[in-house]
Design a protein around this motif. Structure first.
Motif, PDB file in Angstrom:
ATOM      1  N   GLU A 129     -35.963  12.192  -4.726  1.00 38.31           N
ATOM      2  CA  GLU A 129     -35.002  11.994  -3.871  1.00 38.31           C
ATOM      3  C   GLU A 129     -33.793  13.057  -4.343  1.00 38.31           C
ATOM      4  O   GLU A 129     -33.483  12.891  -5.362  1.00 38.31           O
ATOM      5  CB  GLU A 129     -34.629  10.784  -3.325  1.00 38.31           C
ATOM      6  N   PRO A 130     -33.452  13.958  -3.445  1.00 39.54           N
ATOM      7  CA  PRO A 130     -33.732  14.066  -1.982  1.00 39.54           C
ATOM      8  C   PRO A 130     -34.924  15.086  -1.919  1.00 39.54           C
ATOM      9  O   PRO A 130     -34.966  15.737  -0.504  1.00 39.54           O
ATOM     10  CB  PRO A 130     -32.355  14.638  -1.296  1.00 39.54           C
ATOM     11  N   PHE A 131     -35.787  15.402  -2.774  1.00 40.38           N
ATOM     12  CA  PHE A 131     -37.066  16.191  -2.633  1.00 40.38           C
ATOM     13  C   PHE A 131     -36.373  17.662  -2.405  1.00 40.38           C
ATOM     14  O   PHE A 131     -37.090  18.153  -1.226  1.00 40.38           O
ATOM     15  CB  PHE A 131     -37.907  15.890  -1.656  1.00 40.38           C
TER      16      PHE A 131
ATOM     17  N   ASP B 278     -28.263  28.571   8.288  1.00 42.94           N
ATOM     18  CA  ASP B 278     -27.679  27.633   7.273  1.00 42.94           C
ATOM     19  C   ASP B 278     -27.430  26.205   8.131  1.00 42.94           C
ATOM     20  O   ASP B 278     -26.487  26.300   8.969  1.00 42.94           O
ATOM     21  CB  ASP B 278     -26.568  27.948   6.511  1.00 42.94           C
ATOM     22  N   THR B 279     -28.438  25.601   8.039  1.00 45.79           N
ATOM     23  CA  THR B 279     -28.395  24.207   8.718  1.00 45.79           C
ATOM     24  C   THR B 279     -27.667  23.044   8.015  1.00 45.79           C
ATOM     25  O   THR B 279     -27.357  21.986   8.700  1.00 45.79           O
ATOM     26  CB  THR B 279     -30.003  23.767   9.167  1.00 45.79           C
ATOM     27  N   ARG B 280     -27.090  23.345   7.058  1.00 43.91           N
ATOM     28  CA  ARG B 280     -26.170  22.441   6.450  1.00 43.91           C
ATOM     29  C   ARG B 280     -24.807  22.555   6.843  1.00 43.91           C
ATOM     30  O   ARG B 280     -24.189  21.327   6.807  1.00 43.91           O
ATOM     31  CB  ARG B 280     -26.029  22.748   4.733  1.00 43.91           C
ATOM     32  N   GLN B 281     -24.438  23.477   7.404  1.00 42.92           N
ATOM     33  CA  GLN B 281     -23.322  23.662   8.150  1.00 42.92           C
ATOM     34  C   GLN B 281     -23.374  22.887   9.473  1.00 42.92           C
ATOM     35  O   GLN B 281     -24.278  22.912  10.199  1.00 42.92           O
ATOM     36  CB  GLN B 281     -22.918  25.217   8.532  1.00 42.92           C
TER      37      GLN B 281
ATOM     38  N   GLY C 213     -35.076  15.192   2.213  1.00 41.86           N
ATOM     39  CA  GLY C 213     -34.549  14.016   2.302  1.00 41.86           C
ATOM     40  C   GLY C 213     -32.983  14.453   2.968  1.00 41.86           C
ATOM     41  O   GLY C 213     -32.552  15.442   2.182  1.00 41.86           O
ATOM     42  N   ASP C 214     -32.607  13.884   3.886  1.00 49.95           N
ATOM     43  CA  ASP C 214     -31.434  14.286   4.583  1.00 49.95           C
ATOM     44  C   ASP C 214     -31.554  15.752   4.660  1.00 49.95           C
ATOM     45  O   ASP C 214     -30.503  16.740   4.243  1.00 49.95           O
ATOM     46  CB  ASP C 214     -30.098  13.948   3.615  1.00 49.95           C
ATOM     47  N   PRO C 215     -32.370  16.227   5.420  1.00 52.87           N
ATOM     48  CA  PRO C 215     -32.789  17.806   5.519  1.00 52.87           C
ATOM     49  C   PRO C 215     -31.696  18.743   5.882  1.00 52.87           C
ATOM     50  O   PRO C 215     -31.033  18.648   6.802  1.00 52.87           O
ATOM     51  CB  PRO C 215     -34.056  17.749   6.598  1.00 52.87           C
ATOM     52  N   PHE C 216     -31.937  20.055   5.242  1.00 57.28           N
ATOM     53  CA  PHE C 216     -31.394  21.141   5.721  1.00 57.28           C
ATOM     54  C   PHE C 216     -32.254  22.147   5.129  1.00 57.28           C
ATOM     55  O   PHE C 216     -32.975  22.125   4.041  1.00 57.28           O
ATOM     56  CB  PHE C 216     -29.873  21.166   5.185  1.00 57.28           C
ATOM     57  N   ILE C 217     -31.839  23.446   5.602  1.00 58.76           N
ATOM     58  CA  ILE C 217     -32.493  24.524   4.951  1.00 58.76           C
ATOM     59  C   ILE C 217     -31.229  25.591   5.070  1.00 58.76           C
ATOM     60  O   ILE C 217     -30.380  25.871   5.749  1.00 58.76           O
ATOM     61  CB  ILE C 217     -33.583  25.353   5.778  1.00 58.76           C
TER      62      ILE C 217
END
Length: 210
Positions: free
Chosen positions: A42-44, A113-116, A84-88
């Motif tokens: 985790e979080p892979f 940026d999907t973390r934003q 895990g808790d995904p973003f790209i």
């Protein structure tokens, strides 16, 4: 996520699965990976450097934040993120591709940026044959469906955006129109410099509007 016809070569370490090369068929698209890794804990976390061909956005998983519109895209990409808790976070460079009937020029680049929160994306490059009404319907942009703006445009653009829904989407950008064919109020066609001036005024008037 799912894939068929998987062929891969690499190694497994105590910390990650390392991909030296891989070919898969995923959602109708051909994907060739030249370098990749997936963490086993985790979080892979993951990273892939790949080329994708014949991508139709209508067929990608619902969890991928892209417009579900007619397209046939080919591009190289470098993407990292985590499952895990995904973003790209990634960027892509396109070969000649099709999007809602328009032609994306080779060398066009894009990023996401999907973390934003909300997610952010950008693009820069050339595109030919944008049918304004078709783009308005496909991307749910109200003013592009306005009959006053019927026609097609081509040119170079730079765009920055945030959000995914029509209500929350924000866009900003600039560029220049190289070819335009628009229709005036009497139904006649505007071409050349006159049409380009109208297209530029339309862009200024509706910049940042959904």
């Amino acid at each position: 996520y799912a894939a068929d016809n998987v062929r891969a070569r690499g190694q497994i370490t105590a910390a990650a699965v390392l991909v030296a090369e891989a070919d898969v068929l995923a959602y109708g698209a051909n994907v060739t990976t030249t370098k990749g890794s997936i963490g086993v804990d985790e979080p892979f976390p993951f990273r892939f450097q790949s080329t994708a061909g014949a991508v139709d956005l209508r067929r990608v998983p619902a969890t991928v934040p892209v417009p579900r519109v007619e397209s046939l895209l080919t591009f190289e990409y470098d993407v990292s993120g985590q499952f895990g808790d995904p973003f790209i976070i990634g960027h892509a460079t396109f070969a000649r591709s099709a999007f809602l009937g328009a032609t994306i020029g080779a060398g066009t680049v894009g990023s996401i940026d999907t973390r934003q929160k909300p997610l952010r994306f950008s693009g820069d490059g050339g595109i030919d044959g944008i049918n304004l009404k078709r783009f308005g319907e496909g991307l749910d942009v109200g003013w592009l469906r306005d009959p006053r703006y019927a026609g097609t445009v081509s040119g170079h653009f730079h765009m920055d955006g945030a959000g995914t829904s029509a209500a929350a989407l924000t866009l900003s950008g600039d560029g220049h129109v190289s070819i335009a064919e628009l229709f005036n109020r009497s139904g006649g066609a505007l071409r050349g410099r006159e049409a380009r001036r109208v297209a530029d005024r339309i862009g200024e008037r509706h910049r940042d509007r959904p």
